[in-house]
Motif scaffolding. Sequence first.
Motif, short mmCIF file in Angstrom:
data_model
loop_
_atom_site.label_atom_id
_atom_site.label_comp_id
_atom_site.label_asym_id
_atom_site.label_seq_id
_atom_site.Cartn_x
_atom_site.Cartn_y
_atom_site.Cartn_z
N GLU A 1 0.79 -1.23 0.00
CA GLU A 1 0.00 0.00 0.00
C GLU A 1 0.83 1.28 0.00
O GLU A 1 0.37 2.33 0.44
CB GLU A 1 -1.01 0.00 1.16
CG GLU A 1 -2.00 -1.16 1.05
CD GLU A 1 -3.08 -1.10 2.11
OE1 GLU A 1 -3.93 -0.19 2.05
OE2 GLU A 1 -3.08 -1.98 2.99
N LEU A 2 2.05 1.20 -0.51
CA LEU A 2 2.83 2.41 -0.76
C LEU A 2 2.43 2.96 -2.13
O LEU A 2 2.49 2.25 -3.13
CB LEU A 2 4.33 2.09 -0.76
CG LEU A 2 5.26 3.24 -1.15
CD1 LEU A 2 5.24 4.33 -0.09
CD2 LEU A 2 6.69 2.74 -1.36
N ASN A 3 2.00 4.21 -2.17
CA ASN A 3 1.57 4.81 -3.43
C ASN A 3 2.70 4.71 -4.45
O ASN A 3 3.82 5.15 -4.19
CB ASN A 3 1.17 6.27 -3.21
CG ASN A 3 0.60 6.89 -4.48
OD1 ASN A 3 1.34 7.22 -5.40
ND2 ASN A 3 -0.70 7.03 -4.52
N ALA A 4 2.39 4.15 -5.61
CA ALA A 4 3.42 3.91 -6.63
C ALA A 4 2.83 4.14 -8.03
O ALA A 4 2.93 3.30 -8.91
CB ALA A 4 3.97 2.49 -6.51
N THR A 5 2.24 5.31 -8.21
CA THR A 5 1.58 5.63 -9.47
C THR A 5 2.55 5.57 -10.65
O THR A 5 2.20 5.07 -11.73
CB THR A 5 0.93 7.02 -9.40
OG1 THR A 5 0.04 7.07 -8.28
CG2 THR A 5 0.13 7.31 -10.65
N ASP A 6 3.76 6.09 -10.47
CA ASP A 6 4.74 6.07 -11.56
C ASP A 6 5.16 4.64 -11.88
O ASP A 6 5.39 4.30 -13.06
CB ASP A 6 5.97 6.91 -11.20
CG ASP A 6 5.71 8.40 -11.32
OD1 ASP A 6 4.65 8.78 -11.87
OD2 ASP A 6 6.55 9.18 -10.85
N VAL A 7 5.30 3.81 -10.87
CA VAL A 7 5.65 2.41 -11.11
C VAL A 7 4.56 1.76 -11.96
O VAL A 7 4.85 1.02 -12.92
CB VAL A 7 5.82 1.65 -9.78
CG1 VAL A 7 6.03 0.15 -10.05
CG2 VAL A 7 6.98 2.21 -8.99
N PHE A 8 3.30 2.03 -11.63
CA PHE A 8 2.20 1.47 -12.42
C PHE A 8 2.28 1.94 -13.87
O PHE A 8 2.11 1.15 -14.80
CB PHE A 8 0.87 1.89 -11.80
CG PHE A 8 -0.33 1.24 -12.43
CD1 PHE A 8 -0.85 0.07 -11.91
CD2 PHE A 8 -0.93 1.79 -13.56
CE1 PHE A 8 -1.95 -0.54 -12.50
CE2 PHE A 8 -2.02 1.19 -14.15
CZ PHE A 8 -2.54 0.02 -13.63
N ALA A 9 2.56 3.22 -14.07
CA ALA A 9 2.64 3.77 -15.43
C ALA A 9 3.77 3.13 -16.23
O ALA A 9 3.58 2.74 -17.40
CB ALA A 9 2.82 5.29 -15.38
N PHE A 10 4.94 2.99 -15.61
CA PHE A 10 6.07 2.40 -16.33
C PHE A 10 5.90 0.89 -16.51
O PHE A 10 6.41 0.32 -17.48
CB PHE A 10 7.38 2.72 -15.61
CG PHE A 10 7.88 4.11 -15.89
CD1 PHE A 10 8.41 4.43 -17.12
CD2 PHE A 10 7.78 5.10 -14.92
CE1 PHE A 10 8.86 5.72 -17.40
CE2 PHE A 10 8.22 6.40 -15.18
CZ PHE A 10 8.76 6.71 -16.42
N TYR A 11 5.19 0.25 -15.61
CA TYR A 11 4.88 -1.18 -15.79
C TYR A 11 3.96 -1.35 -17.01
O TYR A 11 4.16 -2.23 -17.84
CB TYR A 11 4.21 -1.73 -14.54
CG TYR A 11 3.89 -3.22 -14.62
CD1 TYR A 11 4.81 -4.17 -14.22
CD2 TYR A 11 2.66 -3.65 -15.12
CE1 TYR A 11 4.52 -5.53 -14.30
CE2 TYR A 11 2.37 -5.01 -15.21
CZ TYR A 11 3.30 -5.94 -14.79
OH TYR A 11 3.00 -7.28 -14.89
N SER A 12 2.95 -0.50 -17.11
CA SER A 12 2.04 -0.56 -18.26
C SER A 12 2.79 -0.35 -19.57
O SER A 12 2.57 -1.06 -20.56
CB SER A 12 0.94 0.50 -18.11
OG SER A 12 0.19 0.30 -16.94
N ALA A 13 3.70 0.64 -19.58
CA ALA A 13 4.51 0.90 -20.78
C ALA A 13 5.43 -0.28 -21.08
O ALA A 13 5.67 -0.62 -22.25
CB ALA A 13 5.31 2.18 -20.59
N LEU A 14 5.94 -0.92 -20.04
CA LEU A 14 6.83 -2.07 -20.22
C LEU A 14 6.11 -3.20 -20.91
O LEU A 14 6.66 -3.85 -21.81
CB LEU A 14 7.37 -2.52 -18.86
CG LEU A 14 8.22 -3.79 -18.84
CD1 LEU A 14 9.50 -3.59 -19.65
CD2 LEU A 14 8.55 -4.20 -17.41
N LEU A 15 4.88 -3.47 -20.51
CA LEU A 15 4.13 -4.56 -21.14
C LEU A 15 3.94 -4.32 -22.63
O LEU A 15 3.93 -5.26 -23.43
CB LEU A 15 2.78 -4.76 -20.46
CG LEU A 15 2.80 -5.28 -19.02
CD1 LEU A 15 1.39 -5.61 -18.56
CD2 LEU A 15 3.70 -6.52 -18.88
#
Length: 231
Positions: A102-116
């Motif tokens: 539950e650590l806010n990680a909005t940028d991680v989510f965005a870069f994970y989406s781009a990675l896929l």
Amino acid sequence: MTAEPAFLLHRRAYRETSALVDLLTLNHGRIRAVAHGGQRPGSKSRQRLQPFTPLFVSWRGDRELKRLTLMESRGHTALLAGEGLLCGLYANEIATRLLPLELNATDVFAFYSALLDALPVPAERGLALRRYEWALLDVLDATPRFCTPDGGALDPHQRYRFDANSRAFMAAEQGIEGRTLRYIEQGDWQATGLASALKAVMRAALAPHLGPTALRSRELMLDLARRRQRP
């Protein structure tokens, strides 16, 4: 709660027919939850809870272990194979290990989406993976400091190695040239010949946080490389 975008990072059996899952969510970072029916053959939950599949999820619970109340697909599963698949497994594994719940990680989510999106394309895979690794380090406040341990500037003609204690770079006979580290600091990661140095910096910066246990995905990658070298 309102459904939000998510990706499955890890799933394992829980009790008889349920699954214990780690999810990367847009607004709540990594959450851990029980998916009832997630291991039951033929269940919709099991069909939807697949790696690299964009999801909408909602959950209940105030404690660390949540209960999923909604799982819906929001797009097509990324079709990965070979090295692309192993890189995807690596991305899931390091997020599961590194991200506190539950650590806010909005940028991680965005870069994970781009990675896929990038993983099926060999020419785009490496850079997208480095951007994702950097986002993970950033959310942990663990990105490298491109200076010497005492805060001095890097000499472009000197070689350096990463020092985990200071998150800076120490002069070394065998290491990365200062000018290369300056390119990395500037974010000019598409410069010719930078890929191997960038990968080395990321690996060194991530290592203290991943701990001594070997990454399963990295072992699979090494095994794939060995098989390719066989006559």
